[in-house]
Design a protein around this motif. Structure first.
Motif, PDB file in Angstrom:
ATOM      1  N   PHE A  46       0.813  -1.221   0.000  1.00 12.13           N
ATOM      2  CA  PHE A  46       0.000   0.000   0.000  1.00 12.13           C
ATOM      3  C   PHE A  46       0.846   1.271   0.000  1.00 12.13           C
ATOM      4  O   PHE A  46       0.404   2.325   0.436  1.00 12.13           O
ATOM      5  CB  PHE A  46      -0.974   0.002   1.185  1.00 12.13           C
ATOM      6  CG  PHE A  46      -1.660  -1.318   1.378  1.00 12.13           C
ATOM      7  CD1 PHE A  46      -2.492  -1.817   0.387  1.00 12.13           C
ATOM      8  CD2 PHE A  46      -1.438  -2.087   2.511  1.00 12.13           C
ATOM      9  CE1 PHE A  46      -3.117  -3.047   0.531  1.00 12.13           C
ATOM     10  CE2 PHE A  46      -2.053  -3.327   2.663  1.00 12.13           C
ATOM     11  CZ  PHE A  46      -2.887  -3.804   1.670  1.00 12.13           C
ATOM     12  N   ALA A 440      -7.247  -0.640   5.112  1.00 13.30           N
ATOM     13  CA  ALA A 440      -6.271   0.361   5.523  1.00 13.30           C
ATOM     14  C   ALA A 440      -5.154  -0.299   6.309  1.00 13.30           C
ATOM     15  O   ALA A 440      -5.228  -1.483   6.667  1.00 13.30           O
ATOM     16  CB  ALA A 440      -6.953   1.416   6.398  1.00 13.30           C
ATOM     17  N   GLN A 464      -7.257   7.917   1.627  1.00 15.57           N
ATOM     18  CA  GLN A 464      -7.988   7.060   0.697  1.00 15.57           C
ATOM     19  C   GLN A 464      -8.395   7.852  -0.541  1.00 15.57           C
ATOM     20  O   GLN A 464      -8.777   9.020  -0.473  1.00 15.57           O
ATOM     21  CB  GLN A 464      -9.222   6.499   1.397  1.00 15.57           C
ATOM     22  CG  GLN A 464     -10.107   5.630   0.524  1.00 15.57           C
ATOM     23  CD  GLN A 464     -11.151   6.424  -0.253  1.00 15.57           C
ATOM     24  OE1 GLN A 464     -11.580   7.505   0.159  1.00 15.57           O
ATOM     25  NE2 GLN A 464     -11.540   5.904  -1.419  1.00 15.57           N
ATOM     26  N   LYS A 471      -5.179   3.107  -0.719  1.00 14.54           N
ATOM     27  CA  LYS A 471      -5.797   2.801   0.566  1.00 14.54           C
ATOM     28  C   LYS A 471      -5.202   3.720   1.634  1.00 14.54           C
ATOM     29  O   LYS A 471      -4.045   4.125   1.542  1.00 14.54           O
ATOM     30  CB  LYS A 471      -5.578   1.332   0.925  1.00 14.54           C
ATOM     31  CG  LYS A 471      -6.249   0.367  -0.055  1.00 14.54           C
ATOM     32  CD  LYS A 471      -6.163  -1.060   0.421  1.00 14.54           C
ATOM     33  CE  LYS A 471      -6.721  -2.013  -0.633  1.00 14.54           C
ATOM     34  NZ  LYS A 471      -8.125  -1.755  -0.929  1.00 14.54           N
TER      35      LYS A 471
END
Length: 713
Positions: A46, A440, A464, A471
C-alpha cells in the motif's frame, strides 16, 4: 491541521490533517534518487513509508524534487492551449503533486511525533520552501484563471464529487486571495511567509519550554500520595531527562496537571501548577508572547486584505458555524447553564477540604484536583488507582476499541511485524472489512518521549482515494507514560477515553470511500471533524464493550460490578470543571481572533487581555482556568484551530445527538453502524455537512440541550 499546498501541511498539526499522495517517479533516475528512499515509490504494501531506509537528510532533497515535479505538472496545465475544462485543469491539478504530498506527510508526522535534532534542522529549510511554493500556486494568475473559467462555465452542469471537487478547489484559491488586487496579493504572500516562520518558532519553543518546566524532586518522600507505578515513572522520566535529581514531574500540555490529584505535598502541588501556567509567559526561560502578538496581528491584517472585519470572520466563513455571532450565541448559552453549577461545585470542594484543613482553608487551583479526588472517593468509595489495573493499554486497544469497531462496522484487525515504523514502540495493523478485504493500515504510537510534542492526534501518511487507487495509511499518536520493560501500561479513565477518541478520527480516515483525495476522510471543517472522534468515545462506557476490555491485568477478571457501577456513575461528577476550562479556552481563542490589527495588545499586555476576556464572558475563575492559556495554546498558534477551538464543543453536540440515535436504535448493531458508516464516515467532504448530519439523525438542526444533559448539567 490542514493548510493548503494542495493538501500539504506546513506546520505540525493536531488532529486530522488532510494529507494525501503516493509516490510517483516522473524524473530520470539519478544516484541521489536511488540512494534516497523518499524519491522513489515504496516497495512495501500500500505504498507504506519504509522507515528502515529513510534517513534524516533525505527529506530536504526529496521535498525539493517533489516541488520541481509538481511545478512541471502545473506548468503543463497552464501551457495547455485547449479551452480549460474540468478534466484538463481541475482533475489534472487534483492528480498533481503526489510525490510532494507523500514526502511532506511523512516529514510532518515526525515533526510532531519524533522531532530529532535532524528533523528540526530540516524543518528550518523545508517550511520556507513549502510556503513559497504554496504562494506560487495560489497566486499563479494564469493557473487560477483556468480554474475560474471552469467554475464559471461547468459548475452548474457537473454532478456529485466532480462538482464538489471544483467547488472546494475554487473556494480554496479565492479564500487564499486569488481574486485580490496585485498589491494586496503581494502583501498576502509576505504575510503567509511570515506566519509560517512564526508558527514554526512557536511550535519549536513549546516542547522545549515544557521540558524546561519539568519539576525536579530530590526526596521520594515529597512524592507521598503517588502510587508505586507513578513514582517509578517519575524516576524513569528523570533518567531520560538528564538526571538533575532522582525524580521529576513532567509538565503535560494542559493547564491543570493530572498528577495534582494524588500529590499530598501542597507546596509541591503549587510548584507543579506554577511551572505549568508560567512555562511560556516570560517569567522563565521561554516567552511566547512576542511571537503570539505578531501572529495575531498578521492574521488580522490577512483578514482585512480579504475584506473581513477580523480573522475569526474570515476563518468561520467556511465552517458549519458560519460567523462569530453564531459561535458567541452558542457559547453564551453554555456559560449560562454552566456558571451556577461551577460555583456550587467549587464551594462544595472547598467545604469538603475545610473538614480536614480547618475553616480558614482557602481552596487554590493547585488544590482542586486533589480534594475533588478525595471527595469523589469518599462519595463513590473508589479511586483512580482502584480502576487503573483494569485499563491495560493493550486490552483497551484490542478488546475495547477493536472489539467495538468489529461489532459496529464489521472490521477486523491483524498485527503486522513486517511494516517498518519511525519508532520501535509503534505497532501496525491491517484493517480488514467484514468480507476480508483490506481497507487500511493503522499505526499506533502511544508513548511519550522528549522528541514528541504534547497531546494526542490522528493523521495519515496517505489518504484514501479511488481515483488514485490508494488505501489509507492512518496513525494515532498519544502521550502515555510507558511502563517499565515487562510490565503492562495501565491507563486512567481519561486516557482510555482519549484512545477511543483518536480512534474515532482514525475510523473517519479508514472508512472513507471517496473518489478524490482532496475530499476524502477527515477533509471537513473543524466544527465537524471532531464529531466522529467524540462520538466514538461513547463506546468506551457501553457495558458490553466495557466488560470486554476492562479486565485486571494480572487475573484477566472483569471489573467487579460494584466498582464498575461506581466508576461509570461518577463520570459526570463535578463535571462543570471540564466544560468550564473548555469554554474559557474557546473564549480566549475567539477574542484574539476578533481583533483588528490596531487592537492587538502588546506582548506585555497580553496576560491582562486574557483576564479581561474571561471577565467579560463571566469565566474569570482562578479555580477553573482555561484548558490552555494564551502563551501555550498550541491549537491556535501552532496548530490549525485559530478561531476554531469552539469546534470541540460544537461537534460534541453533534456527537451526543448521534450517540442518542445509536442508543435508541441499537448501539452495537451492524444495521445502525453500517448506516452511519455509509451516510457519514465514508462521505468525507463530498456533501454539505449539515445534510450529512441530518440524513443520519433525522434532525434538521443539532440539539444543544442534549450536550448539557449528557454532561449532567
Amino acid at each position: 491541521m490542514k493548510q493548503n499546498l494542495k493538501h500539504v501541511v506546513l506546520a505540525a498539526g493536531l488532529v486530522c490533517t488532510a494529507l494525501t499522495g503516493q509516490a510517483q517517479n516522473a524524473r530520470p533516475k539519478t544516484t541521489q534518487m536511488v540512494s534516497n528512499a523518499l524519491m522513489k515509490p515504496s516497495t512495501l504494501p500500500f505504498n507504506a513509508p519504509d522507515f528502515s531506509r529513510i534517513k534524516g537528510d533525505d527529506y530536504l532533497p526529496a521535498i525539493k524534487a517533489g516541488i520541481a515535479q509538481q511545478r512541471a505538472e502545473i506548468k503543463k496545465i497552464t501551457d495547455n492551449k485547449q479551452k480549460p475544462t474540468f478534466a484538463n485543469t481541475v482533475l489534472a491539478y487534483e492528480r498533481s503533486g503526489k510525490m510532494l504530498e507523500r514526502v511532506s506527510n511523512i516529514f510532518y508526522a515526525l515533526v510532531s511525533a519524533d522531532k530529532t535534532p535532524e528533523i528540526e534542522k530540516a524543518q528550518t529549510s523545508i517550511v520556507p520552501l513549502l510556503t513559497e511554493f504554496e504562494n506560487e500556486i495560489k497566486f499563479n494568475q494564469k493557473f487560477f484563471q483556468r480554474i475560474k473559467y471552469v467554475y464559471d462555465h461547468e459548475y452548474k452542469t457537473l454532478k456529485g464529487e466532480d462538482k464538489k471537487l471544483l467547488e472546494v478547489i475554487y473556494k480554496d484559491f479565492t479564500h487564499a486571495g486569488a481574486l485580490l488586487a496585485k498589491d494586496k496579493m503581494a502583501r498576502m504572500q509576505e504575510i503567509n511567509k511570515e506566519l509560517a516562520k512564526l508558527q514554526q518558532e512557536f511550535g519549536d519553543m513549546l516542547p522545549k519550554a515544557g521540558n524546561e518546566a519539568t519539576v525536579w524532586v530530590s526526596d521520594v518522600k515529597e512524592l507521598a500520595g503517588l502510587s508505586e507505578g507513578d513514582i517509578a515513572q517519575c524516576k524513569k522520566d528523570a533518567e531520560s531527562r538528564g538526571g538533575k535529581a532522582p525524580y521529576c514531574i513532567v509538565i503535560t500540555n494542559t493547564t491543570q496537571q493530572p498528577i495534582l490529584a494524588s500529590l499530598d505535598n501542597r507546596a509541591l502541588r503549587e510548584k507543579v501548577y506554577n511551572a505549568s501556567i508560567h512555562r511560556t509567559d516570560g517569567t522563565g526561560a521561554y516567552n511566547t508572547f512576542p511571537i503570539i502578538v505578531k501572529i495575531a496581528r498578521l492574521r488580522a491584517e490577512k483578514a482585512q486584505l480579504m475584506g473581513y472585519k477580523n480573522y475569526a470572520s474570515y476563518s468561520l466563513s467556511q465552517t458549519m458555524a458560519k460567523n462569530t455571532d453564531n459561535v458567541y450565541a452558542f457559547l453564551h448559552q453554555m456559560v449560562e447553564a454552566y456558571k451556577p453549577k461551577s460555583e456550587a461545585q467549587t464551594k462544595a470542594i472547598e467545604e469538603y477540604a475545610q473538614k480536614t484543613e480547618g475553616a480558614d482553608f482557602r481552596l487554590q487551583p493547585y488544590d482542586r484536583f486533589y480534594y475533588s479526588a478525595k471527595m469523589k472517593k469518599a462519595q463513590f468509595n473508589f479511586s483512580d488507582d482502584d480502576v487503573k489495573p483494569y485499563f491495560n493499554l493493550d486490552s483497551v486497544l484490542v478488546n475495547g476499541i477493536f472489539y467495538a469497531a468489529h461489532r459496529v462496522y464489521g472490521l477486523n484487525f491483524r498485527e503486522r511485524k513486517d511494516i517498518p515504523t519511525y519508532h520501535k514502540d509503534m505497532k501496525v495493523f491491517d484493517v480488514l472489512d467484514g468480507d476480508g478485504k483490506q481497507l487500511a493500515l493503522f499505526y499506533c504510537d502511544y508513548f511519550r518521549r522528549p522528541t514528541k510534542r504534547g497531546g494526542a492526534w490522528m493523521s495519515a501518511f496517505l489518504k484514501q482515494s479511488s481515483d488514485r487507487n490508494q488505501k489509507p495509511l492512518i496513525y494515532n499518536v498519544c502521550n502515555y507514560a510507558k511502563a517499565p520493560e515487562g510490565q503492562p501500561t495501565l491507563l486512567t479513565w481519561d486516557e482510555t477515553e482519549t484512545m477511543f477518541h483518536e480512534f474515532g478520527h482514525a475510523l473517519h480516515g479508514m472508512l472513507s470511500n471517496c473518489k478524490y483525495n482532496t475530499l476524502s476522510g477527515t477533509a471537513v471543517s473543524r466544527d465537524f471533524v471532531e464529531m466522529p472522534s467524540q462520538f466514538n468515545e461513547s463506546f468506551a462506557s457501553i457495558p458490553e464493550v466495557f466488560n470486554h476490555y476492562a479486565r485486571h491485568y494480572k487475573t484477566n477478571e472483569p471489573m467487579p460490578d460494584a466498582l464498575r457501577e461506581k466508576m461509570l456513575g461518577s463520570l459526570n461528577y463535578l463535571s462543570a470543571y471540564s466544560l468550564g476550562e473548555n469554554l474559557a479556552a474557546t473564549s480566549v481563542d475567539m477574542a484574539w481572533h476578533c481583533l483588528s490589527p490596531s487592537e492587538i495588545p502588546t506582548a506585555e499586555a497580553a496576560p491582562a487581555f486574557e483576564k479581561k476576556v474571561l471577565a467579560d464572558m463571566s469565566l474569570l475563575n482562578n479555580q477553573i482556568p482555561p484548558r490552555y492559556s494564551t502563551s501555550y495554546f498550541n491549537h491556535i498558534w501552532g496548530g490549525g484551530y485559530a478561531a476554531g477551538y469552539y469546534s470541540y464543543l460544537w461537534s460534541e453536540v453533534l456527537a451526543v445527538n448521534i450517540a442518542d440515535y445509536f442508543a435508541t436504535h441499537g448501539a452495537l448493531t451492524r444495521k445502525v453502524g453500517d448506516d452511519f458508516r455509509q451516510k457519514v464516515l465514508s462521505r468525507g467532504n463530498t456533501r454539505d455537512l449539515m445534510t450529512i448530519f441530518s440524513d443520519f439523525t433525522g434532525l434538521k438542526a443539532p440539539d444543544t440541550k442534549a450536550l448539557l444533559k449528557a454532561r449532567g448539567m
